[in-house]
Design an enzyme around this catalytic site. Structure first.
Site, short mmCIF file in Angstrom:
data_model
loop_
_atom_site.label_atom_id
_atom_site.label_comp_id
_atom_site.label_asym_id
_atom_site.label_seq_id
_atom_site.Cartn_x
_atom_site.Cartn_y
_atom_site.Cartn_z
N CYS A 37 0.82 -1.22 0.00
CA CYS A 37 0.00 0.00 0.00
C CYS A 37 0.85 1.27 0.00
O CYS A 37 0.31 2.36 -0.20
CB CYS A 37 -0.92 0.02 1.23
SG CYS A 37 -2.09 -1.36 1.29
N CYS A 77 -8.02 -9.04 0.30
CA CYS A 77 -8.65 -7.74 0.06
C CYS A 77 -7.70 -6.74 -0.58
O CYS A 77 -8.14 -5.70 -1.08
CB CYS A 77 -9.19 -7.17 1.37
SG CYS A 77 -10.47 -8.16 2.15
N HIS A 97 -9.25 -12.56 7.93
CA HIS A 97 -10.06 -12.51 6.71
C HIS A 97 -11.03 -13.68 6.73
O HIS A 97 -10.62 -14.83 6.85
CB HIS A 97 -9.19 -12.58 5.46
CG HIS A 97 -9.99 -12.53 4.19
ND1 HIS A 97 -10.41 -11.34 3.61
CD2 HIS A 97 -10.49 -13.54 3.41
CE1 HIS A 97 -11.11 -11.62 2.52
NE2 HIS A 97 -11.18 -12.94 2.37
N CYS A 98 -12.31 -13.38 6.61
CA CYS A 98 -13.35 -14.41 6.68
C CYS A 98 -13.89 -14.68 5.28
O CYS A 98 -14.54 -13.81 4.69
CB CYS A 98 -14.47 -13.96 7.61
SG CYS A 98 -15.77 -15.20 7.81
N CYS A 134 -12.79 -8.74 5.17
CA CYS A 134 -11.93 -8.80 6.34
C CYS A 134 -12.72 -8.35 7.58
O CYS A 134 -13.61 -7.51 7.48
CB CYS A 134 -10.71 -7.89 6.16
SG CYS A 134 -9.27 -8.75 5.49
#
Length: 389
Positions: free
Chosen positions: A128, A142, A152-153, A159
């Site tokens: 990033c 993500c 993270h699901c 997330c």
């Protein structure tokens, strides 16, 4: 690198349709269990196939109460499930000293940081291109940094972070309650299906549904217990895994604020609304070295003061080089030290060893000053000390 990071942030969240399969699997599971519980168990208790005069009032009242509670928690479950999917977990803001690509104008601004590199510098994300706040981690699924990332699901295609952590926790709570209602209240209907006048396919459907609901109830309840323990200990799943890798103690956390403060950091400051999908926790998800609201700070008096030590924001490489150049120029321009003063430059020594008057020309010509026997032009630092009076 910069273009790649910017393109990744601008990419649609639900662009990869294959990752929506777990979400549809959850929706289908809810739909199957809902249909079986309402259409088979609920209608059996309501006795809708019988005329009103032939119905058992006690069974009807029981069916109405069970279906009412079931629909309340099922509605809350679906609402929190949708909010957990659609709510952004929170990411690092643009600018304001967080972007590595821009010059940091607020270097004198102090922020509370606890997590740093081993060199003492701020953590940064190479994907990033931003500095990382405390408890922030990068999610490769993500493709962004998540504030207070828990995990993270895949079941919600999102997330679990600072802004949707409460919705995720309530999903576990409402799912456990809803599955518990199905398991314990529908068991009687499963037993009823073993009668000889009940079709075998219906019996198999009820037995399979009860077994599946029991399995999910055990799994979800265990997962809920684990997250309750994490919440009380002021840890996230990522921090728990980091402690397990480092073989550190699970009984202490740098961010612990007491049990009430730890729970309020996830479920909000009002204890009466902890189990409702309202009143989210306060704060920005960035500053964790100080208490985020007055209600939490009253329960956190035992926190170590060293944990909230403010660290100045580091300067960029260009500013560090400029500061180093300024320091070197100041050193080069510093005036040279003055040479030692000479005795003949207007200072004389009397017999008592104290300065008295300037030497006369005759004294200078003969090379003596007073009665001390010193030669004119001898440095003051090299002359012998006068005897004590």
């Amino acid at each position: 690198m910069a273009g790649y990071a910017r393109d990744a942030l601008d990419r649609p969240r639900f662009g990869e349709h294959s990752k929506l399969v777990p979400v549809f699997a959850v929706i289908m599971t809810i739909f199957v269990l809902y249909s079986e519980y309402v259409l088979i168990h609920g209608f059996r208790l309501l006795q809708l196939d019988l005329p009103p005069t032939s119905r058992v009032d006690l069974e009807v009242a029981r069916g109405v109460s069970e279906l009412s509670f079931f629909h309340v928690f099922a509605a809350l479950l679906m609402y929190c499930f949708a909010r957990c999917i659609l709510t952004h977990p929170g990411t690092i803001p643009d600018g304001d000293g967080w972007d590595l690509l821009l010059e940091n104008e607020g270097n004198t601004r102090e922020i509370g940081l606890i997590e740093t590199k081993h060199t003492g510098e701020r953590r940064q994300c190479k994907w990033c291109l931003k500095y990382k706040p405390d408890r922030c981690h990068h999610c490769r699924v993500c493709n962004m940094c998540i504030l207070r990332m828990d995990h993270h699901c895949p079941w919600v295609y999102n997330c679990i972070g600072f802004r949707n952590h409460k919705y995720f926790f309530l999903v576990l709570v409402y799912a456990s309650v809803t599955l518990g209602i199905i398991v314990f209240s529908m068991f009687e209907t499963v037993w009823w299906s073993t009668r000889t006048d009940v079709p075998i396919p219906l019996m198999i459907l009820l037995v399979a549904g009860e077994a599946f609901a029991t399995f999910l109830f055990v799994i979800v309840t265990s997962f809920l217990a684990f997250h309750i323990w994490l919440m009380v200990k002021a840890m996230t799943t990522v921090e728990f895994c980091e402690k397990s890798l480092k073989k550190a103690s699970y009984n202490s956390s740098t961010y612990s604020q007491g049990i009430i403060g730890n729970v309020s950091a996830v479920l909000g400051p009002n204890p009466l609304l902890w189990l409702l999908p309202v009143c989210l926790p306060k704060g920005d998800g960035i500053n964790w070295s100080r208490h985020q609201d007055d209600s939490i700070s009253s329960a956190t008096s035992s926190r170590r003061p060293s944990e909230a030590t403010a660290m100045p924001m580091p300067m960029s490489g260009r500013q560090r080089r400029a500061e180093r150049t300024d320091r070197m120029s100041v050193i080069r321009k510093a005036p040279a030290p003055e040479p030692p003063r000479m005795l003949g430059e207007g200072l004389s020594v009397a017999n008592t060893g104290t300065p008295s008057h300037s030497p006369a020309p005759s004294e200078v010509s003969t090379g003596t000053v007073g009665t001390a026997g010193l030669r004119a032009g001898t440095p003051l630092l090299d002359r012998p000390s006068p005897p004590p009076p």
